[in-house]
Motif scaffolding. Sequence first.
Motif, mmCIF file in Angstrom:
data_model
loop_
_atom_site.group_PDB
_atom_site.id
_atom_site.type_symbol
_atom_site.label_atom_id
_atom_site.label_comp_id
_atom_site.label_asym_id
_atom_site.label_seq_id
_atom_site.Cartn_x
_atom_site.Cartn_y
_atom_site.Cartn_z
ATOM 1 N N HIS A 116 22.686 64.494 -29.670
ATOM 2 C CA HIS A 116 22.967 63.751 -30.859
ATOM 3 C C HIS A 116 23.946 62.656 -30.322
ATOM 4 C CE1 HIS A 116 21.085 65.517 -34.479
ATOM 5 N NE2 HIS A 116 21.152 66.874 -33.699
ATOM 6 N N GLY A 117 24.178 62.491 -29.115
ATOM 7 C CA GLY A 117 25.208 61.434 -28.638
ATOM 8 C C GLY A 117 26.657 61.812 -28.587
ATOM 9 N N ILE A 118 26.705 63.129 -28.503
ATOM 10 C CA ILE A 118 28.226 63.444 -28.483
ATOM 11 C C ILE A 118 28.872 63.816 -27.287
ATOM 12 C CG2 ILE A 118 30.092 65.057 -29.629
ATOM 13 C CD1 ILE A 118 28.144 65.106 -31.841
ATOM 14 N N ALA A 119 29.724 63.286 -26.626
ATOM 15 C CA ALA A 119 30.154 63.606 -25.273
ATOM 16 C C ALA A 119 31.359 63.901 -25.127
ATOM 17 C CB ALA A 119 29.776 62.600 -24.304
ATOM 18 N N ARG A 120 31.985 64.735 -24.010
ATOM 19 C CA ARG A 120 33.067 65.291 -23.911
ATOM 20 C C ARG A 120 33.451 65.341 -22.755
ATOM 21 N NH1 ARG A 120 34.151 71.403 -25.439
ATOM 22 N NH2 ARG A 120 36.214 70.915 -24.887
ATOM 23 N N SER A 121 35.215 65.523 -22.607
ATOM 24 C CA SER A 121 35.629 65.810 -21.315
ATOM 25 C C SER A 121 36.517 67.047 -21.645
ATOM 26 C CB SER A 121 36.496 64.835 -20.534
ATOM 27 O OG SER A 121 37.920 64.673 -21.627
ATOM 28 N N PHE A 122 36.417 67.929 -20.197
ATOM 29 C CA PHE A 122 37.211 69.296 -20.434
ATOM 30 C C PHE A 122 38.624 68.920 -19.929
ATOM 31 C CE2 PHE A 122 32.892 70.155 -20.744
ATOM 32 C CZ PHE A 122 32.535 71.247 -21.622
ATOM 33 N N GLN A 123 39.461 69.982 -20.442
ATOM 34 C CA GLN A 123 40.748 70.071 -20.043
ATOM 35 C C GLN A 123 40.987 70.284 -18.716
ATOM 36 O OE1 GLN A 123 42.726 72.387 -23.147
ATOM 37 N NE2 GLN A 123 44.742 72.060 -22.261
ATOM 38 N N VAL A 124 39.699 70.966 -17.928
ATOM 39 C CA VAL A 124 39.758 71.157 -16.504
ATOM 40 C C VAL A 124 38.561 70.451 -16.158
ATOM 41 C CG1 VAL A 124 39.562 72.992 -14.633
ATOM 42 C CG2 VAL A 124 40.894 73.322 -16.514
ATOM 43 N N VAL A 125 38.796 69.441 -15.131
ATOM 44 C CA VAL A 125 37.722 68.613 -14.612
ATOM 45 C C VAL A 125 36.713 69.342 -14.060
ATOM 46 C CG1 VAL A 125 37.230 66.870 -12.954
ATOM 47 C CG2 VAL A 125 39.545 66.676 -14.259
ATOM 48 N N ARG A 126 35.660 68.927 -14.427
ATOM 49 C CA ARG A 126 34.011 69.477 -13.949
ATOM 50 C C ARG A 126 33.363 68.534 -13.218
ATOM 51 N NH1 ARG A 126 32.072 73.485 -18.792
ATOM 52 N NH2 ARG A 126 33.942 74.415 -19.198
ATOM 53 N N LEU A 127 33.538 68.242 -11.855
ATOM 54 C CA LEU A 127 32.579 67.516 -11.133
ATOM 55 C C LEU A 127 31.771 67.991 -10.310
ATOM 56 C CD1 LEU A 127 35.162 64.315 -10.311
ATOM 57 C CD2 LEU A 127 33.155 64.570 -12.251
ATOM 58 N N PHE A 128 30.633 67.128 -9.832
ATOM 59 C CA PHE A 128 29.999 67.781 -8.558
ATOM 60 C C PHE A 128 30.716 67.569 -7.390
ATOM 61 C CE2 PHE A 128 26.344 67.172 -11.732
ATOM 62 C CZ PHE A 128 26.091 68.455 -11.912
ATOM 63 N N ARG A 129 31.446 68.532 -6.883
ATOM 64 C CA ARG A 129 32.193 68.176 -5.591
ATOM 65 C C ARG A 129 31.618 67.540 -4.422
ATOM 66 N NH1 ARG A 129 37.344 69.477 -6.655
ATOM 67 N NH2 ARG A 129 37.875 69.971 -4.416
ATOM 68 N N GLY A 130 30.348 68.088 -4.091
ATOM 69 C CA GLY A 130 29.599 67.824 -2.884
ATOM 70 C C GLY A 130 28.906 66.436 -3.092
ATOM 71 N N LEU A 131 28.994 65.946 -4.223
ATOM 72 C CA LEU A 131 28.594 64.528 -4.485
ATOM 73 C C LEU A 131 29.368 63.502 -4.467
ATOM 74 C CD1 LEU A 131 25.906 65.213 -7.362
ATOM 75 C CD2 LEU A 131 25.637 65.310 -4.926
ATOM 76 N N THR A 132 28.863 62.272 -4.114
ATOM 77 C CA THR A 132 29.807 60.918 -4.152
ATOM 78 C C THR A 132 30.139 60.802 -5.669
ATOM 79 O OG1 THR A 132 28.295 59.331 -4.296
ATOM 80 C CG2 THR A 132 28.636 60.047 -2.142
ATOM 81 N N VAL A 133 31.225 59.743 -5.654
ATOM 82 C CA VAL A 133 31.492 59.148 -7.148
ATOM 83 C C VAL A 133 30.252 58.724 -8.020
ATOM 84 C CG1 VAL A 133 32.861 57.613 -8.304
ATOM 85 C CG2 VAL A 133 33.971 58.983 -6.567
ATOM 86 N N ALA A 134 29.672 57.815 -7.138
ATOM 87 C CA ALA A 134 28.406 57.073 -7.674
ATOM 88 C C ALA A 134 27.501 58.075 -7.960
ATOM 89 C CB ALA A 134 28.081 55.934 -6.578
ATOM 90 N N GLU A 135 27.224 58.917 -7.063
ATOM 91 C CA GLU A 135 26.200 60.043 -7.357
ATOM 92 C C GLU A 135 26.343 60.931 -8.526
ATOM 93 O OE1 GLU A 135 24.553 60.701 -2.828
ATOM 94 O OE2 GLU A 135 26.113 61.990 -3.632
#
Length: 251
Positions: free
Chosen positions: A80-99
């Motif tokens: 429905h177009g609702i996005a969030r960020s979390f209190q603890v960051v969740r990134l793909f650590r093995g990918l680059t920023v752009a990826e």
Amino acid sequence: MPKNALSATGISVDFFGLRALSDVSLALSHGEILGLIGPNGSGKTTLINVLTGQVKPISGKVLCNGAEITGLSPRKIAKHGIARSFQVVRLFRGLTVAENIEAAALAKGCSRRTAWHRTEQLLSEFDLEEQQDQLAAALSYGDERRVEIARALAGKPGFLLLDEPAAGMNDAEGDALLRILARLPGERELGMLIIDHDMSLIMRLCHRLHVLASGKTIGEGGVDEVRRLPRVIEAYLGAEGQEEAGNAAGG
Ligand SMILES: Nc1ncnc2c1ncn2[C@@H]1O[C@H](COP(=O)(O)OP(=O)(O)O)[C@@H](O)[C@H]1O
Ligand SMILES: [Mg+2]
């Protein structure tokens, strides 16, 4: 209610008999920045979790642009177009920023071309061009948080919910983030809700405030109006808020 709005009405949440939210209602429209504040444990994260489907309320309704989304799964709600960020960051650590950003756009069903186009735009908007080929694992904390928000925007959400995005940032990083966030709702069809403990950031960034204490709403409205409410000062802002409100009233 405006057509392009995310609204919660009469939301109550129980965790094993503990009332985390009691009859809380709020609405967020496109173009606006709403600050959700309150002491630790007052239910702020729980309210975002209800809006995004991580927590199911025992009563109340959530509507997104007129459609009822109460109790749907996080995946369905994201559609429905609702996005969030979390209190603890969740990134793909093995990918680059752009990826990381591109992967988020692709996950929303963009073509490769569109995904890359959006990634380039977000890298520029979030001042991440120099770091675009760095692995996420190697980023500074402030950069990680900016990548996380860029990822949340990669799917072009109508509503962005940020849980303490400036936590752990130094003053310079916080100010840089504030400048980026302040521009977002005006530049796109977006309503933004932000939780943060940094009152200076909240007061400078937000158009309206909603204040929770012990799971209940104790104040809502314009920033200057809310910061002067005796209940809010007493429950939350404390001596510091009183002083600030006094200064604002005097100046
Ligand atoms: N998943 C959960 N299970 C049990 N209790 C929870 C859970 N999440 C939050 N709580 C409790 O609900 C209350 C509100 O928490 P939270 O929404 O995280 O507050 P805030 O984000 O304002 O600090 C707290 O008492 C917290 O301990
Ligand atoms: Mg929280």
